[in-house]
Design a protein around this motif. Structure first.
Motif, PDB file in Angstrom:
ATOM      1  N   ARG A 144     -38.306  -2.218  10.145  1.00  0.00           N
ATOM      2  CA  ARG A 144     -39.154  -3.413  10.285  1.00  0.00           C
ATOM      3  C   ARG A 144     -40.319  -3.207  11.232  1.00  0.00           C
ATOM      4  NH1 ARG A 144     -35.666  -7.465  14.084  1.00  0.00           N
ATOM      5  NH2 ARG A 144     -34.763  -5.808  15.339  1.00  0.00           N
ATOM      6  N   PHE A 145     -40.307  -2.111  12.023  1.00  0.00           N
ATOM      7  CA  PHE A 145     -41.438  -1.812  12.894  1.00  0.00           C
ATOM      8  C   PHE A 145     -42.512  -1.022  12.166  1.00  0.00           C
ATOM      9  CE2 PHE A 145     -37.889  -1.895  16.096  1.00  0.00           C
ATOM     10  CZ  PHE A 145     -38.191  -3.168  16.564  1.00  0.00           C
ATOM     11  N   GLY A 146     -42.228  -0.550  10.948  1.00  0.00           N
ATOM     12  CA  GLY A 146     -43.193   0.206  10.175  1.00  0.00           C
ATOM     13  C   GLY A 146     -43.025   1.709  10.289  1.00  0.00           C
ATOM     14  N   ASN A 147     -41.983   2.183  10.964  1.00  0.00           N
ATOM     15  CA  ASN A 147     -41.731   3.616  11.069  1.00  0.00           C
ATOM     16  C   ASN A 147     -41.194   4.141   9.746  1.00  0.00           C
ATOM     17  OD1 ASN A 147     -42.336   3.387  13.835  1.00  0.00           O
ATOM     18  ND2 ASN A 147     -40.235   2.836  14.275  1.00  0.00           N
ATOM     19  N   LYS A 148     -41.577   5.359   9.389  1.00  0.00           N
ATOM     20  CA  LYS A 148     -41.149   5.969   8.132  1.00  0.00           C
ATOM     21  C   LYS A 148     -40.134   7.075   8.436  1.00  0.00           C
ATOM     22  CE  LYS A 148     -45.543   5.126   5.908  1.00  0.00           C
ATOM     23  NZ  LYS A 148     -46.728   5.730   5.316  1.00  0.00           N
ATOM     24  N   PHE A 149     -39.056   7.101   7.661  1.00  0.00           N
ATOM     25  CA  PHE A 149     -37.985   8.071   7.860  1.00  0.00           C
ATOM     26  C   PHE A 149     -37.924   9.005   6.663  1.00  0.00           C
ATOM     27  CE2 PHE A 149     -37.091   4.371  10.346  1.00  0.00           C
ATOM     28  CZ  PHE A 149     -36.675   4.889  11.555  1.00  0.00           C
ATOM     29  N   TYR A 150     -37.872  10.307   6.954  1.00  0.00           N
ATOM     30  CA  TYR A 150     -37.914  11.339   5.929  1.00  0.00           C
ATOM     31  C   TYR A 150     -36.681  12.226   6.024  1.00  0.00           C
ATOM     32  CZ  TYR A 150     -42.833  10.174   5.314  1.00  0.00           C
ATOM     33  OH  TYR A 150     -44.002   9.527   5.059  1.00  0.00           O
ATOM     34  N   GLU A 151     -36.397  12.903   4.887  1.00  0.00           N
ATOM     35  CA  GLU A 151     -35.289  13.852   4.850  1.00  0.00           C
ATOM     36  C   GLU A 151     -35.655  14.995   3.909  1.00  0.00           C
ATOM     37  OE1 GLU A 151     -30.484  13.739   4.463  1.00  0.00           O
ATOM     38  OE2 GLU A 151     -31.619  12.272   3.308  1.00  0.00           O
ATOM     39  N   ASN A 152     -35.253  16.207   4.289  1.00  0.00           N
ATOM     40  CA  ASN A 152     -35.440  17.389   3.455  1.00  0.00           C
ATOM     41  C   ASN A 152     -34.271  18.324   3.720  1.00  0.00           C
ATOM     42  OD1 ASN A 152     -36.191  19.616   2.016  1.00  0.00           O
ATOM     43  ND2 ASN A 152     -38.223  19.784   2.922  1.00  0.00           N
ATOM     44  N   ASN A 153     -33.273  18.307   2.853  1.00  0.00           N
ATOM     45  CA  ASN A 153     -32.083  19.125   3.043  1.00  0.00           C
ATOM     46  C   ASN A 153     -32.237  20.540   2.503  1.00  0.00           C
ATOM     47  OD1 ASN A 153     -30.545  17.149   4.315  1.00  0.00           O
ATOM     48  ND2 ASN A 153     -29.952  16.248   2.363  1.00  0.00           N
ATOM     49  N   TYR A 163     -43.587   7.746  13.447  1.00  0.00           N
ATOM     50  CA  TYR A 163     -43.786   6.434  14.051  1.00  0.00           C
ATOM     51  C   TYR A 163     -45.071   5.799  13.545  1.00  0.00           C
ATOM     52  CZ  TYR A 163     -40.118   7.762  17.282  1.00  0.00           C
ATOM     53  OH  TYR A 163     -38.923   8.155  17.823  1.00  0.00           O
ATOM     54  N   LYS A 164     -45.067   4.487  13.500  1.00  0.00           N
ATOM     55  CA  LYS A 164     -46.251   3.751  13.044  1.00  0.00           C
ATOM     56  C   LYS A 164     -47.376   3.896  14.063  1.00  0.00           C
ATOM     57  CE  LYS A 164     -47.895  -0.818  11.858  1.00  0.00           C
ATOM     58  NZ  LYS A 164     -47.590  -2.239  11.867  1.00  0.00           N
ATOM     59  N   GLU A 165     -47.034   3.787  15.329  1.00  0.00           N
ATOM     60  CA  GLU A 165     -48.031   3.885  16.385  1.00  0.00           C
ATOM     61  C   GLU A 165     -48.050   5.294  16.945  1.00  0.00           C
ATOM     62  OE1 GLU A 165     -47.108   0.987  19.323  1.00  0.00           O
ATOM     63  OE2 GLU A 165     -46.926  -0.626  17.868  1.00  0.00           O
ATOM     64  N   PHE A 166     -49.222   5.773  17.316  1.00  0.00           N
ATOM     65  CA  PHE A 166     -49.317   7.114  17.871  1.00  0.00           C
ATOM     66  C   PHE A 166     -48.674   7.182  19.250  1.00  0.00           C
ATOM     67  CE2 PHE A 166     -51.509  10.547  20.117  1.00  0.00           C
ATOM     68  CZ  PHE A 166     -51.147  11.587  19.294  1.00  0.00           C
ATOM     69  N   ASP A 167     -48.800   6.118  20.040  1.00  0.00           N
ATOM     70  CA  ASP A 167     -48.168   6.059  21.354  1.00  0.00           C
ATOM     71  C   ASP A 167     -46.736   5.577  21.149  1.00  0.00           C
ATOM     72  OD1 ASP A 167     -47.765   6.118  24.053  1.00  0.00           O
ATOM     73  OD2 ASP A 167     -48.647   4.139  24.407  1.00  0.00           O
ATOM     74  N   TYR A 168     -45.884   6.475  20.661  1.00  0.00           N
ATOM     75  CA  TYR A 168     -44.550   6.094  20.243  1.00  0.00           C
ATOM     76  C   TYR A 168     -43.568   6.107  21.404  1.00  0.00           C
ATOM     77  CZ  TYR A 168     -43.828  11.128  20.185  1.00  0.00           C
ATOM     78  OH  TYR A 168     -43.746  12.439  20.532  1.00  0.00           O
ATOM     79  N   ASP A 169     -42.478   5.424  21.188  1.00  0.00           N
ATOM     80  CA  ASP A 169     -41.389   5.350  22.152  1.00  0.00           C
ATOM     81  C   ASP A 169     -40.099   5.422  21.348  1.00  0.00           C
ATOM     82  OD1 ASP A 169     -39.760   4.862  24.291  1.00  0.00           O
ATOM     83  OD2 ASP A 169     -40.319   2.766  24.512  1.00  0.00           O
ATOM     84  N   ALA A 170     -39.116   6.125  21.830  1.00  0.00           N
ATOM     85  CA  ALA A 170     -37.851   6.263  21.106  1.00  0.00           C
ATOM     86  C   ALA A 170     -37.155   4.920  20.938  1.00  0.00           C
ATOM     87  CB  ALA A 170     -36.938   7.242  21.817  1.00  0.00           C
ATOM     88  N   HIS A 180     -38.449   2.424  19.728  1.00  0.00           N
ATOM     89  CA  HIS A 180     -39.002   1.788  18.536  1.00  0.00           C
ATOM     90  C   HIS A 180     -38.142   2.004  17.299  1.00  0.00           C
ATOM     91  CE1 HIS A 180     -43.327   1.890  20.291  1.00  0.00           C
ATOM     92  NE2 HIS A 180     -42.645   0.866  20.734  1.00  0.00           N
ATOM     93  N   VAL A 181     -37.050   2.747  17.419  1.00  0.00           N
ATOM     94  CA  VAL A 181     -36.173   3.014  16.287  1.00  0.00           C
ATOM     95  C   VAL A 181     -34.993   2.045  16.351  1.00  0.00           C
ATOM     96  CG1 VAL A 181     -34.704   4.742  15.194  1.00  0.00           C
ATOM     97  CG2 VAL A 181     -36.848   5.421  16.238  1.00  0.00           C
ATOM     98  N   LYS A 235     -35.251 -11.077  20.520  1.00  0.00           N
ATOM     99  CA  LYS A 235     -36.584 -11.560  20.875  1.00  0.00           C
ATOM    100  C   LYS A 235     -37.533 -11.314  19.706  1.00  0.00           C
ATOM    101  CE  LYS A 235     -35.851 -11.310  25.691  1.00  0.00           C
ATOM    102  NZ  LYS A 235     -36.356 -11.173  26.988  1.00  0.00           N
ATOM    103  N   PRO A 236     -38.602 -12.091  19.595  1.00  0.00           N
ATOM    104  CA  PRO A 236     -39.461 -11.986  18.421  1.00  0.00           C
ATOM    105  C   PRO A 236     -40.167 -10.643  18.274  1.00  0.00           C
ATOM    106  CG  PRO A 236     -40.363 -13.529  20.016  1.00  0.00           C
ATOM    107  CD  PRO A 236     -39.022 -13.141  20.502  1.00  0.00           C
ATOM    108  N   ASP A 237     -40.607 -10.043  19.346  1.00  0.00           N
ATOM    109  CA  ASP A 237     -41.326  -8.774  19.262  1.00  0.00           C
ATOM    110  C   ASP A 237     -40.570  -7.703  20.025  1.00  0.00           C
ATOM    111  OD1 ASP A 237     -43.426  -9.815  17.787  1.00  0.00           O
ATOM    112  OD2 ASP A 237     -44.453 -10.512  19.587  1.00  0.00           O
ATOM    113  N   HIS A 238     -40.920  -6.480  19.745  1.00  0.00           N
ATOM    114  CA  HIS A 238     -40.313  -5.351  20.449  1.00  0.00           C
ATOM    115  C   HIS A 238     -40.821  -5.314  21.881  1.00  0.00           C
ATOM    116  CE1 HIS A 238     -38.789  -1.391  21.289  1.00  0.00           C
ATOM    117  NE2 HIS A 238     -39.996  -1.029  21.659  1.00  0.00           N
ATOM    118  N   ILE A 239     -39.923  -5.095  22.827  1.00  0.00           N
ATOM    119  CA  ILE A 239     -40.310  -4.965  24.225  1.00  0.00           C
ATOM    120  C   ILE A 239     -40.409  -3.473  24.530  1.00  0.00           C
ATOM    121  CG2 ILE A 239     -39.663  -5.447  26.603  1.00  0.00           C
ATOM    122  CD1 ILE A 239     -38.040  -7.821  25.480  1.00  0.00           C
TER     123      ILE A 239
END
Length: 137
Positions: free
Chosen positions: A39-48, A61-68, A70-71, A102-106
């Motif tokens: 729901r934060f817009g992060n994309k998850f990928y897999e390649n086995n 991560y959606k934002e370049f200034d990412y924080d762990a 945010h997952v 809370k409504p937004d991510h802290i």
């Protein structure tokens, strides 16, 4: 870091723009299938098939200034190989916004001006020693 042949192969698969952003973000070029987004817009990928063991899952991560932080917890469990199915497939891991959230991510404010800094309201138990010297004669 991957081998030069894998880097060039992934560069040709994902394109120069995506390869540039991956090199800035994770320091490697990776190509895989999109498993889902949170729901934060992060994309998850897999390649086995072509990735090294325990490096087959990653997040962009959606934002370049990412924080762990945010997952989301379900995606965190999938990324760290705690569950086999991603949260968008496993019905037990799916969740919507809970009423108490809370409504937004802290964001994590550590090492910023907004970080919590405790202060003491208690009088110090020790006092400084002030030397008293006699004047010279």
């Amino acid at each position: 870091m991957s081998t030069p042949t894998r880097t060039i192969k992934n560069f040709l698969r994902i394109g120069p723009k995506q390869a540039f952003w991956q090199m800035l973000g994770i320091g490697d070029t990776k190509a895989g299938t999109l498993v889902g987004t949170d729901r934060f817009g992060n994309k998850f990928y897999e390649n086995n098939n072509e990735e090294l063991p325990l490096r087959t899952k990653w997040v962009e991560y959606k934002e370049f200034d990412y924080d762990a932080a945010h997952v989301e917890p379900g995606w965190h469990a999938w990324l760290h190989y705690l569950t086999d199915k991603p949260p968008n497939v496993d019905p037990n891991m799916m969740h919507q916004k809970r009423p108490w959230e809370k409504p937004d991510h802290i964001p994590n404010l550590t090492w910023t001006r907004g970080a919590y800094k405790p202060y003491s309201t208690v009088k110090p138990k020790l006092s400084e020693w002030q030397p008293v010297a006699r004047p010279r004669e």
